[in-house]
Write a protein that holds these residues in place. Structure first.
Motif, short mmCIF file in Angstrom:
data_model
loop_
_atom_site.label_atom_id
_atom_site.label_comp_id
_atom_site.label_asym_id
_atom_site.label_seq_id
_atom_site.Cartn_x
_atom_site.Cartn_y
_atom_site.Cartn_z
N ASN A 1 0.81 -1.30 0.11
CA ASN A 1 0.06 -0.06 -0.10
C ASN A 1 0.86 1.31 -0.03
N PRO A 2 1.16 1.91 -1.18
CA PRO A 2 0.52 1.27 -2.37
C PRO A 2 1.46 0.23 -3.16
N PRO A 3 1.04 -0.13 -4.33
CA PRO A 3 1.51 -1.27 -4.85
C PRO A 3 2.77 -0.44 -5.61
N ILE A 4 3.91 -1.49 -5.66
CA ILE A 4 5.20 -0.76 -6.08
C ILE A 4 5.61 -1.66 -7.44
N TYR A 5 6.01 -1.44 -8.51
CA TYR A 5 6.25 -2.03 -9.76
C TYR A 5 7.68 -1.50 -10.15
N LEU A 6 8.75 -2.65 -10.44
CA LEU A 6 9.95 -2.28 -10.56
C LEU A 6 10.64 -2.86 -11.83
N GLY A 7 11.40 -2.08 -12.48
CA GLY A 7 11.89 -2.72 -13.70
C GLY A 7 13.26 -2.06 -13.80
N PHE A 8 14.34 -2.94 -14.19
CA PHE A 8 15.67 -2.35 -14.42
C PHE A 8 16.28 -3.46 -15.22
N GLY A 9 17.77 -2.89 -15.70
CA GLY A 9 18.51 -3.76 -16.42
C GLY A 9 19.40 -4.47 -15.63
N VAL A 10 19.66 -5.79 -16.07
CA VAL A 10 20.53 -6.77 -15.14
C VAL A 10 21.93 -6.18 -15.15
N HIS A 11 22.37 -5.23 -16.01
CA HIS A 11 23.73 -4.74 -15.89
C HIS A 11 23.86 -3.33 -15.91
N ASP A 12 22.86 -2.99 -15.14
CA ASP A 12 22.74 -1.64 -14.56
C ASP A 12 23.88 -1.39 -13.66
N GLY A 13 24.15 -2.29 -12.53
CA GLY A 13 25.24 -2.00 -11.84
C GLY A 13 24.93 -1.63 -10.28
N ASP A 14 23.59 -1.13 -9.96
CA ASP A 14 23.14 -0.56 -8.90
C ASP A 14 22.79 -1.67 -7.96
N ARG A 15 23.21 -1.89 -7.04
CA ARG A 15 22.86 -3.12 -6.19
C ARG A 15 21.47 -2.73 -5.21
N GLY A 16 21.11 -1.47 -5.39
CA GLY A 16 19.80 -1.02 -4.77
C GLY A 16 18.72 -1.72 -5.40
N ARG A 17 18.66 -1.76 -6.53
CA ARG A 17 17.49 -2.16 -7.55
C ARG A 17 17.10 -3.65 -7.23
N THR A 18 18.33 -4.42 -7.24
CA THR A 18 18.16 -5.96 -7.02
C THR A 18 17.52 -6.16 -5.58
N MET A 19 18.01 -5.28 -4.78
CA MET A 19 17.54 -5.54 -3.29
C MET A 19 16.21 -5.12 -3.11
N LEU A 20 15.80 -3.97 -3.63
CA LEU A 20 14.41 -3.85 -3.72
C LEU A 20 13.56 -4.71 -4.28
N GLY A 21 14.02 -5.38 -5.45
CA GLY A 21 13.33 -6.48 -6.11
C GLY A 21 13.04 -7.77 -5.05
N GLN A 22 13.92 -8.04 -4.25
CA GLN A 22 13.65 -8.94 -3.35
C GLN A 22 12.77 -8.68 -2.25
N LEU A 23 12.28 -7.56 -1.96
CA LEU A 23 11.03 -7.12 -1.25
C LEU A 23 9.96 -7.08 -1.82
#
Length: 362
Positions: free
Chosen positions: A188-210
């Motif tokens: 609440n609210p819903p969050i949708y996430l997209g990113f390139g796997v070679h982007d190099g920012d570890r934060g996006r991968t961690m957010l994806g785990q949540l």
């Protein structure tokens, strides 16, 4: 805890992180410039998507890369907000996005308001959503900027599921992650996430785990428009822009619990979850916070980040002191620039102040 724990002191440091490639950001304007594009000429949709560009980009890029065309095809109106780097540099991005773009969209009658942000714009979308509970119905992020390397390293070392923010308000990126962890639990609210796997920012991968697995999209690629455009084509059909049609095949039941109805309005819980069993059958008393029953140990108010947590009507609630000071104001009822939760005379309270006042560090 609920989504009302907000970005706290130190958020102005974002300017240093986001603007390193641009020592002379553009001048800001009040109100923020924007352009509205209706999905159907002369007729407003029930849903609008507000698009926030990344650092160094212009709103026109969303048109050039087909983002707007796909939203129009889905029956979603679009607002291109010129939320450029200057607003982050002078710490007004969240205020201007909300007051000049989001609030007018609500006042115009849109039933659903989505924020879509790329890179720096993704951070702006999160910042605005976290500061204004209930104003935004959903967030779509493409390669969002999520914090300083030192903060991301600390989260990664602890593991994003186990990491806990400081008990007291911390740096701006710590507060973003405090809110992200809470919002990812409540959806609440819903969050949708997209990113390139070679982007190099570890934060996006961690957010994806949540986030729920079906809310996360990846493609080969880096931090560029080609990757984001490919992701947009993947994500667009999966995002419930206009909500669920009760008459559609496979639609869920019309009956809703009181808690669900409150969450639909942007709150976290209903004070009396048994009072209203279905839609349109009466007014609901809704609150922010855990919504759990108070026990003797929680009867006294305490601070959790920038939120004041207290017992109200037998339920554990939380008040965002920054938002409270801006809207409700100080004890005399005068709105102030900002605020924080502090212990005064052994009791937690929202302490309000204006930028420039001695000791007003928020």
């Amino acid at each position: 805890m609920s989504q009302v724990l907000r970005i706290a002191a130190g958020l102005g440091a974002l300017a240093l992180a986001a603007l390193t490639a641009c020592p002379f950001p553009r001048a800001t304007q009040r109100p923020m410039r924007s352009m509205q594009i209706l999905a159907h000429a002369g007729e407003r949709s029930d849903t609008v998507a507000i698009l926030l560009q990344g650092h160094g980009d212009a709103p026109q890029r969303f048109i050039d890369h087909g983002f707007v065309a796909l939203l129009e095809a889905a029956g979603v109106d679009v607002v291109l907000a010129d939320a450029h780097s200057g607003y982050y540099a002078d710490r007004t991005a969240e205020v201007r996005i909300y007051e000049d773009i989001v609030a007018p969209a609500r006042a115009a009658g849109y039933a659903r308001v989505w924020l879509v942000g790329i890179s720096m714009g993704g951070m702006g979308a999160l910042w605005t959503t976290s500061m204004h509970p209930g104003a935004v119905d959903g967030v779509v992020l493409l390669a969002p900027y999520l914090g300083r390397r030192r903060t991301l390293r600390a989260i990664e070392k602890a593991g994003v599921a186990a990491w806990q923010p400081p008990a007291e308000p911390g740096k701006w990126d710590q507060e973003i992650w405090r809110w992200l962890k809470q919002a990812s639990v409540t959806q609440n609210p819903p969050i949708y996430l997209g990113f390139g796997v070679h982007d190099g920012d570890r934060g996006r991968t961690m957010l994806g785990q949540l986030l729920p697995r079906e809310h996360v999209f990846t493609r080969p690629g880096g931090h560029d428009w080609q990757t984001w455009t490919e992701l947009w084509h993947l994500m667009m059909p999966k995002v419930p822009w206009r909500g669920e049609d009760p008459g559609a095949d496979g639609a869920g039941p019309v009956l809703r619990t009181a808690d669900e109805l409150c969450r639909d309005k942007g709150f976290d819980f209903a004070y009396d979850p048994a009072a209203v069993p279905k839609e349109a059958s009466g007014e609901l008393a809704c609150g922010f916070g855990p919504g759990t029953d108070c026990v003797p140990e929680t009867n006294d108010a305490y601070c959790d980040g920038v939120a004041m947590v207290a017992c109200e009507r037998g339920k554990l609630t939380a008040t965002n002191c920054v938002q409270h000071c801006r809207t409700v104001g100080d004890p005399e009822g005068s709105p102030r620039d900002t605020g924080r939760c502090a212990i005064r005379k052994d009791e937690a309270a929202c302490v309000c102040c204006d930028h420039g006042d001695p000791g007003c560090g928020l």
